[in-house]
Design a protein around this motif. Structure first.
Motif, PDB file in Angstrom:
ATOM      1  N   SER A   1       6.005  -0.912   1.516  1.00 42.93           N
ATOM      2  CA  SER A   1       7.448  -1.069   1.304  1.00 42.93           C
ATOM      3  C   SER A   1       8.183   0.262   1.197  1.00 42.93           C
ATOM      4  O   SER A   1       9.383   0.321   1.395  1.00 42.93           O
ATOM      5  CB  SER A   1       7.702  -1.858   0.025  1.00 42.93           C
ATOM      6  N   ASP A   2       7.448   1.335   0.817  1.00 40.75           N
ATOM      7  CA  ASP A   2       8.101   2.613   0.504  1.00 40.75           C
ATOM      8  C   ASP A   2       9.030   2.463  -0.698  1.00 40.75           C
ATOM      9  O   ASP A   2      10.038   3.171  -0.785  1.00 40.75           O
ATOM     10  CB  ASP A   2       8.874   3.154   1.713  1.00 40.75           C
ATOM     11  N   TYR A   3       8.701   1.552  -1.607  1.00 42.30           N
ATOM     12  CA  TYR A   3       9.506   1.390  -2.818  1.00 42.30           C
ATOM     13  C   TYR A   3       9.605   2.736  -3.529  1.00 42.30           C
ATOM     14  O   TYR A   3       8.604   3.424  -3.656  1.00 42.30           O
ATOM     15  CB  TYR A   3       8.840   0.355  -3.748  1.00 42.30           C
TER      16      TYR A   3
ATOM     17  N   ILE B   1       0.811  -1.218   0.000  1.00 41.33           N
ATOM     18  CA  ILE B   1       0.000   0.000   0.000  1.00 41.33           C
ATOM     19  C   ILE B   1       0.847   1.273   0.000  1.00 41.33           C
ATOM     20  O   ILE B   1       0.311   2.374  -0.104  1.00 41.33           O
ATOM     21  CB  ILE B   1      -0.975  -0.013   1.211  1.00 41.33           C
ATOM     22  N   HIS B   2       2.154   1.130   0.105  1.00 38.37           N
ATOM     23  CA  HIS B   2       3.040   2.310   0.154  1.00 38.37           C
ATOM     24  C   HIS B   2       4.175   2.110  -0.835  1.00 38.37           C
ATOM     25  O   HIS B   2       5.192   1.480  -0.515  1.00 38.37           O
ATOM     26  CB  HIS B   2       3.566   2.497   1.581  1.00 38.37           C
ATOM     27  N   ALA B   3       3.982   2.614  -2.065  1.00 39.41           N
ATOM     28  CA  ALA B   3       4.995   2.486  -3.120  1.00 39.41           C
ATOM     29  C   ALA B   3       4.894   3.704  -4.038  1.00 39.41           C
ATOM     30  O   ALA B   3       3.824   4.300  -4.166  1.00 39.41           O
ATOM     31  CB  ALA B   3       4.770   1.201  -3.915  1.00 39.41           C
ATOM     32  N   HIS B   4       6.000   4.048  -4.646  1.00 38.70           N
ATOM     33  CA  HIS B   4       6.051   5.280  -5.439  1.00 38.70           C
ATOM     34  C   HIS B   4       6.466   5.022  -6.874  1.00 38.70           C
ATOM     35  O   HIS B   4       7.129   4.028  -7.174  1.00 38.70           O
ATOM     36  CB  HIS B   4       7.063   6.251  -4.811  1.00 38.70           C
ATOM     37  N   LEU B   5       6.107   5.975  -7.722  1.00 36.94           N
ATOM     38  CA  LEU B   5       6.575   5.991  -9.108  1.00 36.94           C
ATOM     39  C   LEU B   5       6.642   7.459  -9.524  1.00 36.94           C
ATOM     40  O   LEU B   5       5.708   8.226  -9.270  1.00 36.94           O
ATOM     41  CB  LEU B   5       5.592   5.208  -9.994  1.00 36.94           C
TER      42      LEU B   5
ATOM     43  N   ILE C   1      -1.806   9.143   3.858  1.00 41.93           N
ATOM     44  CA  ILE C   1      -1.080  10.351   4.265  1.00 41.93           C
ATOM     45  C   ILE C   1       0.406  10.033   4.380  1.00 41.93           C
ATOM     46  O   ILE C   1       0.799   9.082   5.082  1.00 41.93           O
ATOM     47  CB  ILE C   1      -1.638  10.912   5.595  1.00 41.93           C
ATOM     48  N   HIS C   2       1.211  10.832   3.687  1.00 42.12           N
ATOM     49  CA  HIS C   2       2.643  10.542   3.518  1.00 42.12           C
ATOM     50  C   HIS C   2       3.471  11.776   3.891  1.00 42.12           C
ATOM     51  O   HIS C   2       3.059  12.896   3.607  1.00 42.12           O
ATOM     52  CB  HIS C   2       2.877  10.171   2.047  1.00 42.12           C
ATOM     53  N   PRO C   3       4.636  11.605   4.504  1.00 43.00           N
ATOM     54  CA  PRO C   3       5.464  12.770   4.852  1.00 43.00           C
ATOM     55  C   PRO C   3       5.792  13.644   3.642  1.00 43.00           C
ATOM     56  O   PRO C   3       5.864  13.176   2.514  1.00 43.00           O
ATOM     57  CB  PRO C   3       6.732  12.147   5.418  1.00 43.00           C
TER      58      PRO C   3
END
Ligand SMILES: [Zn+2]
Length: 349
Positions: free
Chosen positions: A307-309, A41-45, A193-195
């Protein structure tokens, strides 16, 4: 004595208890039959084009997102999918933060939000089994945020929205954002909600190069407390708020929150009760005591795999997933965190 319809009170009670037992069995069977789904649920692109746009609008820290292997090039995508597959992760939910389009300039905010959402719509359409996405919104501009939210959820079929822990100089609990929360609540959707990477605007964090090592979990902590003090989880009970990084220092300060808030800032509900109305991603850099503290404090039902990928990429991705089952949690709790909770929160189970 009879109790209506010719049944004695005892017969009615017995029938009720049998029905309740049947219902419980049904719930249990239903839960067992329900297939789990391993969702990160926590991954970036991010793409260079999007980061260039944010930089041209004044974001000076896009270097944190560049050259991290989180773009849409085939080689990057292949590496990402190989890690997901090696760890049984079926899907990632993409999040544009900490390059969310929270620009004070309305035109910039709207343009960046549209670009972010179009980019994620493309990623989802190219790899529909691997990605879903959270909508970027041009807060602090509430009317424009509502319009973009509608486009992203209704047309692009995103699974919720994302904002940062601080919207520029605004708190997440700014009363001006009430229509935004009302709309999310009406839709019973998810808010991740993300820093922001603002180091809490502190001269004791930023010059010491601590924005991400401890600034980010401190941002999580402060933002969560703003939500709790404003009673947002209670006011909008259908909205599912997911906070980052095991809630920052919230699990460590759990009892302190209840004890101190009684005199510092009395609230109608104990902060720990409100905290349990929200969810938290499992990103803890594979530190088992941190995960156990979050599970013991907020409950295993409230933690979703993240994962904060690409920040936990490569070998760290393996650890981000594996530590859930290697942290000595009670039987069943690891499975909830790995395979059930995110799917439930996102309505994908
Ligand atoms: Zn992140």
């Amino acid at each position: 004595m009879g109790c209506g319809y010719g049944f004695t009170r005892r017969e009615v009670l017995r029938a009720a208890s049998l029905a309740a037992a049947g219902m419980l069995a049904g719930v249990r069977l239903g839960a067992q039959a329900k297939k789990g789904m391993r969702i990160d649920i926590h991954a970036h692109l991010w793409t260079t084009d999007y980061l260039d746009l944010c930089q041209s609008y004044g974001n000076v820290d896009t270097g944190t997102q560049r050259n991290k292997g989180a773009g849409m090039g085939q080689e990057e995508i292949d590496k990402r999918f190989a890690l997901m597959e090696a760890n049984g992760v079926e899907m990632q939910i993409l999040d544009i933060c900490p390059q969310a389009p929270h620009f004070e300039n309305k035109e910039h905010a709207v343009k960046a939000a549209r670009m972010a959402n179009d980019l994620y719509a493309e990623a989802v359409s190219r790899w529909p089994k691997k990605f879903k996405a959270f909508a970027a919104v041009p807060l602090p501009h509430v009317d424009e945020a509502l319009k973009e939210l509608e486009r992203a959820l209704d047309q692009l079929k995103f699974v919720g929205a994302t904002i940062e822990t601080f919207i520029g100089a605004h708190s997440v609990a700014d009363p001006a954002f009430a229509p935004f929360y009302q709309e999310l609540n009406r839709r019973a959707t998810v808010l991740y909600i993300h820093p922001s990477g603002n180091g809490l605007d502190s001269p004791f964090v930023i010059p010491f190069n601590l924005r991400w090592a401890i600034g980010a979990p401190m941002e999580d902590t402060v933002s969560i407390m703003h939500l709790i003090e404003a009673g947002i989880p209670q006011k909008y009970p259908k909205l599912k708020i997911v906070n980052s990084h095991l809630g920052g220092m919230i699990p460590m300060a759990f009892q302190r929150l209840d004890n101190i808030s009684k005199w510092e800032h009395p609230l109608p509900e104990l902060p720990t009760i409100t905290a349990k109305r929200m969810w938290y991603c499992s990103v803890g850099h594979a530190h088992p005591p941190a995960l156990r503290a979050a599970v013991d404090s907020m409950g295993a039902d409230r933690i979703c795999l993240g994962s904060d990928y690409p920040y936990e990429g490569g070998e760290l991705y393996n650890h981000a997933v594996q530590y859930i089952s290697e942290s000595g949690l009670k039987p069943g709790d690891a499975e909830k965190i790995l395979d059930r909770n995110a799917a439930y929160v996102l309505g994908l189970a």
